[in-house]
Design an enzyme around this catalytic site. Structure first.
Site, short mmCIF file in Angstrom:
data_model
loop_
_atom_site.label_atom_id
_atom_site.label_comp_id
_atom_site.label_asym_id
_atom_site.label_seq_id
_atom_site.Cartn_x
_atom_site.Cartn_y
_atom_site.Cartn_z
N GLU A 1 46.92 66.82 66.55
CA GLU A 1 44.77 67.43 66.15
C GLU A 1 43.83 69.16 67.08
O GLU A 1 43.46 69.68 65.22
CB GLU A 1 44.07 65.99 65.98
N HIS B 1 41.22 53.60 65.67
CA HIS B 1 41.08 53.30 64.63
C HIS B 1 40.04 53.43 63.18
O HIS B 1 39.53 53.01 62.82
CB HIS B 1 42.31 53.15 63.37
#
Lengths: 307, 365
Positions: free
Chosen positions: A43, A112
């Site tokens: 990322e 998440h």
């Protein structure tokens, strides 16, 4: 992407797979593997890559598979994306859009279920918007792509299935504007993203009980649309904030500060803020439900506020 | 002036002991011998893992749990690795290594309880399914973000080193995970600190829909070790005996020489990435079928165990029926979920005032 050949997409599994929430479905077939780029899992690196591409004239849209994973990219987003236009004396612009699904879903576990808007809101130089309907998703995305500033667009994991008839033609939604969802007289309810739906559900109950709530979807998380918000506060004199962020350091916390500073004289009661607790989001369904503000709590809060 | 080429002419060879037919490869390599007891336990656990995966995947499809990930194709990779370790070696999983936990004695009921997030779950219903963890089994709770465990592995090994323990750390990662910055950081730090870590990369060819050809351009993962000064080996992850031997040797090297080791275990992810994925969308049914039937690690190992006279069809039937008795989804489903107090405990050692207040507020509504 059709209108502007400089627009490109990068992220994990965004190409032929169409993205983990199918947001980029069909784009790779239409625009090719290079313009819709599948990146390796890194990322910080692909956000950095997007920033570099933006500096050299492209308009990248970077996707975090889940917003939570962009914590790995915090360094790039804060130190480079947000600051470079300033530190370079205006020489380099970073017209990047960073987007992805965030918020609390259905039993996805703590990692998440992050609300990154809390963490990012302090970064100078970036703009943050949260979409909540198909209409404003399209409008805000287009506006974000066309903006010269780096924009973080917060989507919500549970809102991808919404269906709405929207215009085929080009339109944008102003990045800095809040959306008046339901005008009213008694109380101003400020919210965004998924909580908008919990608020509107509560609003139905409130209307039956004789209340007239004004519901505003703030949409612009950084900067706040204090014009729309201020006008509402001046009218109703009571404010309830409903958010998914955690109590400490969330959007609600900043909003309370901003309203108190600017519109304190117009308030008849202290601002109320309903947020998630300062706990990681647990996986067990019942525990998870307790961490998210429910319509019943919103109704109770309005009743208390209007006493 | 000469540039080193980006790749060797030949790929790094793969250490194998068993052929696809379950027989020892003729004139093959040395391997660490495995006695009947060990072989039977390895085999039984592999079958148990397959059965558990089948039941739990179905349970998700029926809507009884929200999410699941299977280990099909990688049973040997994880179970044989665990078999080669001692119970003092600390395992840091990525998320596809329940086989290792199963080997160490985590019961089927405990696995199922975690997936249902009920009050009997050791994790108190806090983590999503398959994110198992058990301190007493020296298996660290799974965390979803990729590769975060690798720098942590270096740190844990450093602590073992300071305490001069006869133990090492074993950190698992997938092929996709080697792209993360933490892979570089973890390996480099372990090398510089001379920490006893075995990095096991389960290269199963796929990172959700991203094939390894889109993940890196090197000859797989084994060659990356050299960049950090780390001895590395490539092993057939579908070969239970090869994995066992390689990890035994790696462990010995890691502890006696106090250094990290990299093991690339080649296999194939037969199942989908998770229940949120349909891999037929990006790979051919033929490919999946080939690896599922012709290259199944469990079948292969069974053939070898049978050839040694250590296993029969009767044993097979008995094993399968006894496993099904242990797996009690209904019990897990019927067990209560954790109570409200558990929302606020363990955030800190003791709840601070804001959490006490938030719990009070919640109880009022």
């Amino acid at each position: 992407m059709e209108r502007d050949p400089r627009v490109c997409v990068m992220g994990e599994d965004v190409g032929h797979y169409g993205g983990s929430y199918k947001v980029t479905k069909g784009l790779a077939t239409k625009f090719g593997d290079l313009r819709v780029l599948d990146t390796p899992i890194a990322e910080n690196s692909f956000t950095g890559m997007g920033i570099g591409a933006a500096m050299t004239g492209l308009r990248p849209v970077v996707e975090g598979m889940n917003m939570g994973f962009l914590l790995l990219a915090f360094n790039q987003i804060s130190n480079n994306c947000g600051m470079l236009h300033y530190t370079s004396g205006g020489q380099f612009t970073i017209p990047i859009v960073i987007r992805g699904p965030g918020g609390v879903g259905r039993q996805l576990g703590a990692e998440h279920s992050q609300r990154l808007e809390s963490y990012f809101q302090s970064i100078p130089g970036i703009q943050m918007v949260a979409c909540s309907t198909p209409y404003n998703a399209k409008g805000l995305m287009k506006a974000a792509i066309r903006s010269e500033n780096p924009v973080i667009l917060f989507e919500h994991v549970l809102l991808y299935n919404l269906k709405e008839r929207i215009p085929d033609e080009d339109y944008i939604c102003n990045l800095e504007e809040a959306e008046m969802v339901r005008p009213g007289e008694h109380v101003t309810i400020l919210t965004y993203s998924r909580m908008r739906y919990h608020v509107m559900q509560a609003a139905k109950t409130l209307v039956n009980k004789g209340y007239d709530p004004e519901v505003i979807d703030i949409r612009s998380l950084k900067p706040f649309d204090l014009y729309t918000i201020g006008n509402s506060v001046k009218k109703t004199h009571r404010v309830l904030i409903v958010e998914e962020c955690m109590r400490t350091g969330g959007i609600g916390a900043s909003l309370i500060a901003a309203i108190t500073e600017n519109f304190n004289d117009y308030l008849d009661a202290p601002i109320m803020c309903l947020s998630s607790q300062d706990v990681p989001t647990p996986y067990a369904g019942t525990l998870e439900e307790w961490t998210v503000v429910q319509p019943a709590q919103i109704v109770a809060a309005v009743e208390q506020l209007c006493q | 002036m000469k540039f080193i080429s980006g790749s060797y002419d030949k790929r790094i060879p793969c250490y194998r002991v068993l052929g696809d037919d379950g027989e020892l490869i003729k004139d093959g390599s040395d391997f660490e011998k495995v006695n009947k007891e060990l072989a039977v336990k390895m085999y039984s656990d592999m079958v148990c893992l397959q059965i558990m995966d089948t039941f739990m995947y179905e349970a998700q499809r029926q809507g009884r749990i929200s999410f699941y990930m299977t280990s099909f194709g990688e049973e040997a990779a994880t179970i044989s690795s665990a078999a080669a370790l001692t119970k003092d070696d600390i395992i840091l999983p990525q998320y596809r290594e329940p086989g290792a936990l199963l080997w160490r004695g985590f019961t089927l009921q405990e696995f199922v309880n975690q997936c249902f997030g009920n009050k009997d779950d050791g994790g108190k219903g806090r983590q999503m399914p398959v994110h198992y963890g058990s301190r007493k089994h020296n298996f660290v709770t799974v965390s979803s973000p990729i590769a975060t465990q690798l720098p942590q592995a270096a740190g844990m090994a450093y602590s073992l080193k300071m305490d001069k323990k006869d133990a090492c750390v074993v950190a698992f990662i997938g092929d996709g995970g080697t792209s993360e910055g933490d892979f570089h950081a973890g390996l480099n730090f372990a090398a510089v600190m001379e920490a006893p870590v075995i990095f096991v990369c389960r290269n199963n060819g796929w990172a959700i829909s991203t094939p390894t050809s889109d993940q890196f351009r090197s000859d797989g993962v084994v060659v990356k070790g050299q960049a950090y000064g780390i001895p590395s080996i490539r092993v057939d992850g579908t070969d239970a005996l090869a994995v066992y031997s390689a990890i035994r040797a790696a462990r010995s090297m890691a502890i006696n020489e106090q250094r990290p080791v990299l093991v690339e275990s080649l296999a194939y992810r037969v199942g989908h990435h998770s229940t949120s994925d349909d891999s037929t969308k990006y790979r051919s049914l033929n490919e999946i079928e080939h690896w599922k039937t012709d290259r199944d690690p469990v079948n292969k190992f069974r053939k070898w165990v049978e050839l040694n006279g250590w296993w029969s069809e009767r044993d097979e039937a008995d094993l399968r029926s006894s496993i099904k008795k242990q797996a009690t989804i209904q019990v897990a489903e019927g067990t209560e979920k954790p109570p409200l107090t558990e929302l606020f405990t363990d955030v800190y050692d003791l709840p601070p005032s804001n959490l006490v207040e938030q719990e009070k507020l919640l109880r009022q509504t």
